[in-house]
Design a protein around this motif. Structure first.
Motif, PDB file in Angstrom:
ATOM      1  N   ALA A  46       0.861  -1.182   0.000  1.00 18.62           N
ATOM      2  CA  ALA A  46       0.000   0.000   0.000  1.00 18.62           C
ATOM      3  C   ALA A  46       0.896   1.230   0.000  1.00 18.62           C
ATOM      4  CB  ALA A  46      -0.925   0.008   1.218  1.00 18.62           C
ATOM      5  N   SER A  47       0.328   2.375  -0.254  1.00 15.94           N
ATOM      6  CA  SER A  47       1.043   3.624  -0.018  1.00 15.94           C
ATOM      7  C   SER A  47       0.517   4.209   1.291  1.00 15.94           C
ATOM      8  CB  SER A  47       0.847   4.612  -1.167  1.00 15.94           C
ATOM      9  OG  SER A  47      -0.501   5.047  -1.233  1.00 15.94           O
ATOM     10  N   SER A  56       5.215  10.881   3.274  1.00 17.57           N
ATOM     11  CA  SER A  56       4.533   9.729   2.689  1.00 17.57           C
ATOM     12  C   SER A  56       5.548   8.759   2.099  1.00 17.57           C
ATOM     13  CB  SER A  56       3.549  10.184   1.602  1.00 17.57           C
ATOM     14  OG  SER A  56       4.233  10.835   0.549  1.00 17.57           O
ATOM     15  N   ILE A 113      -2.834   7.613   6.501  1.00 20.25           N
ATOM     16  CA  ILE A 113      -3.761   7.297   5.408  1.00 20.25           C
ATOM     17  C   ILE A 113      -3.141   6.201   4.557  1.00 20.25           C
ATOM     18  CG2 ILE A 113      -4.952   8.184   3.374  1.00 20.25           C
ATOM     19  CD1 ILE A 113      -4.752  10.993   4.659  1.00 20.25           C
ATOM     20  N   ARG A 115      -3.508   3.901   1.133  1.00 17.40           N
ATOM     21  CA  ARG A 115      -4.135   3.793  -0.184  1.00 17.40           C
ATOM     22  C   ARG A 115      -3.766   2.427  -0.754  1.00 17.40           C
ATOM     23  NH1 ARG A 115      -2.584   9.134   0.497  1.00 17.40           N
ATOM     24  NH2 ARG A 115      -4.269  10.658   0.156  1.00 17.40           N
ATOM     25  N   TYR A 116      -4.772   1.654  -1.140  1.00 16.60           N
ATOM     26  CA  TYR A 116      -4.554   0.257  -1.504  1.00 16.60           C
ATOM     27  C   TYR A 116      -5.592  -0.168  -2.536  1.00 16.60           C
ATOM     28  CZ  TYR A 116      -8.370   0.016   1.798  1.00 16.60           C
ATOM     29  OH  TYR A 116      -9.572   0.230   2.437  1.00 16.60           O
ATOM     30  N   TYR A 123     -10.389   0.428  -8.880  1.00 19.11           N
ATOM     31  CA  TYR A 123      -9.906   1.685  -8.332  1.00 19.11           C
ATOM     32  C   TYR A 123      -9.448   1.488  -6.889  1.00 19.11           C
ATOM     33  CZ  TYR A 123     -12.320   3.594 -12.391  1.00 19.11           C
ATOM     34  OH  TYR A 123     -12.740   3.856 -13.666  1.00 19.11           O
ATOM     35  N   GLY A 124      -8.435   2.248  -6.504  1.00 20.62           N
ATOM     36  CA  GLY A 124      -7.912   2.148  -5.155  1.00 20.62           C
ATOM     37  C   GLY A 124      -8.870   2.688  -4.111  1.00 20.62           C
ATOM     38  N   HIS A 125      -8.695   2.208  -2.892  1.00 18.89           N
ATOM     39  CA  HIS A 125      -9.477   2.680  -1.756  1.00 18.89           C
ATOM     40  C   HIS A 125      -8.567   3.430  -0.788  1.00 18.89           C
ATOM     41  CE1 HIS A 125     -13.172  -0.215  -2.059  1.00 18.89           C
ATOM     42  NE2 HIS A 125     -12.739   0.156  -3.248  1.00 18.89           N
ATOM     43  N   VAL A 126      -9.176   4.212   0.077  1.00 17.37           N
ATOM     44  CA  VAL A 126      -8.439   4.999   1.058  1.00 17.37           C
ATOM     45  C   VAL A 126      -9.033   4.758   2.440  1.00 17.37           C
ATOM     46  CG1 VAL A 126      -7.781   7.321   1.800  1.00 17.37           C
ATOM     47  CG2 VAL A 126      -7.901   6.781  -0.641  1.00 17.37           C
ATOM     48  N   SER A 127      -8.177   4.477   3.423  1.00 13.83           N
ATOM     49  CA  SER A 127      -8.628   4.293   4.804  1.00 13.83           C
ATOM     50  C   SER A 127      -7.655   4.998   5.737  1.00 13.83           C
ATOM     51  CB  SER A 127      -8.696   2.805   5.173  1.00 13.83           C
ATOM     52  OG  SER A 127      -9.647   2.120   4.386  1.00 13.83           O
ATOM     53  N   THR A 128      -8.185   5.533   6.821  1.00  7.69           N
ATOM     54  CA  THR A 128      -7.363   6.244   7.805  1.00  7.69           C
ATOM     55  C   THR A 128      -7.303   5.446   9.105  1.00  7.69           C
ATOM     56  OG1 THR A 128      -7.986   8.377   6.846  1.00  7.69           O
ATOM     57  CG2 THR A 128      -7.070   8.404   9.068  1.00  7.69           C
TER      58      THR A 128
END
Length: 205
Positions: A46-47, A56, A113, A115-116, A123-128
């Motif tokens: 992930a990033s 980052s 955050i 991004r994976y 499309y990628g998703h984002v979670s915190t």
């Protein structure tokens, strides 16, 4: 390695496979007689971005672990000299290791955050997440000697859209710091025997 890992079970190209494969290996007495630890896991990329520092990393290893089974591989060590198995890690919390903390200029309590790309998604998703602790770069806190994020296996299965699946089984031999060649061969032979008689024979192909 992920702390005293002597044998790993993976599918080609690190593909996901049914978690019942781990259940069958774990229940096999021939494997258990040569092992003092077995655990399911997921490792994916992930990033990550630290909200507080603004730093980052474009690629970081995210490790999903099961606190119960993972106990056979020791604990996560903390800078204050204490240790934790991670059993109190909440769904919105992660550990990061010292390597990751240095790259991100991060500390416990920071928001990060991720991004994976979930399996089957275009499309990628984002979670915190909140960084619960920074773990020391040793043992299982130092996976592949790189920057790591650690989260509960169930949470990672949900994020990556792989409910009931894993992409790694890790096994520790009973032979001290590193299992001897004979012991490792015995574990591998027993695992291969389990897989050959598996109720899900195509899972690792």
């Amino acid at each position: 390695s992920l702390d005293l890992v002597d044998v790993t079970v993976k599918a080609p190209n690190d593909a996901y496979f049914d978690e019942t494969i781990f259940t069958e290996i774990n229940a096999d007495g021939n494997v258990a007689s040569n092992a003092d630890g077995m655990a399911p896991a997921i490792v994916a990329m992930a990033s990550i971005e630290d909200v507080q520092s603004g730093q980052s990393e474009a690629s970081i290893s995210v490790v999903g672990f099961d606190p119960v089974f993972d106990g056979g591989f020791g604990a996560f060590e903390l800078a204050d000299g204490t240790a934790t198995q991670g059993s109190d890690l909440l769904p919105d919390e992660v550990f990061i290791n010292g390597n990751a903390a240095q790259k991100l200029d991060a500390q416990a309590g920071d928001s990060v955050i991720l991004r994976y790309l979930p399996v089957g998604e275009s499309y990628g998703h984002v979670s915190t997440f909140t960084v619960k602790q920074v773990v020391i770069d040793s043992g299982k806190g130092n996976y592949q000697a790189s920057a790591n994020v650690f989260m509960n296996l169930g949470e990672m299965q949900s994020l990556y859209n792989v409910s009931g699946k894993i992409n790694l089984v890790k096994i520790s031999g009973t032979g001290g710091m590193r299992a001897g060649v004979h012991e490792t061969d015995s574990i591998m032979a027993a695992v291969n025997g389990t897989l050959a008689s598996s109720t899900n024979p195509d899972a690792l192909r």
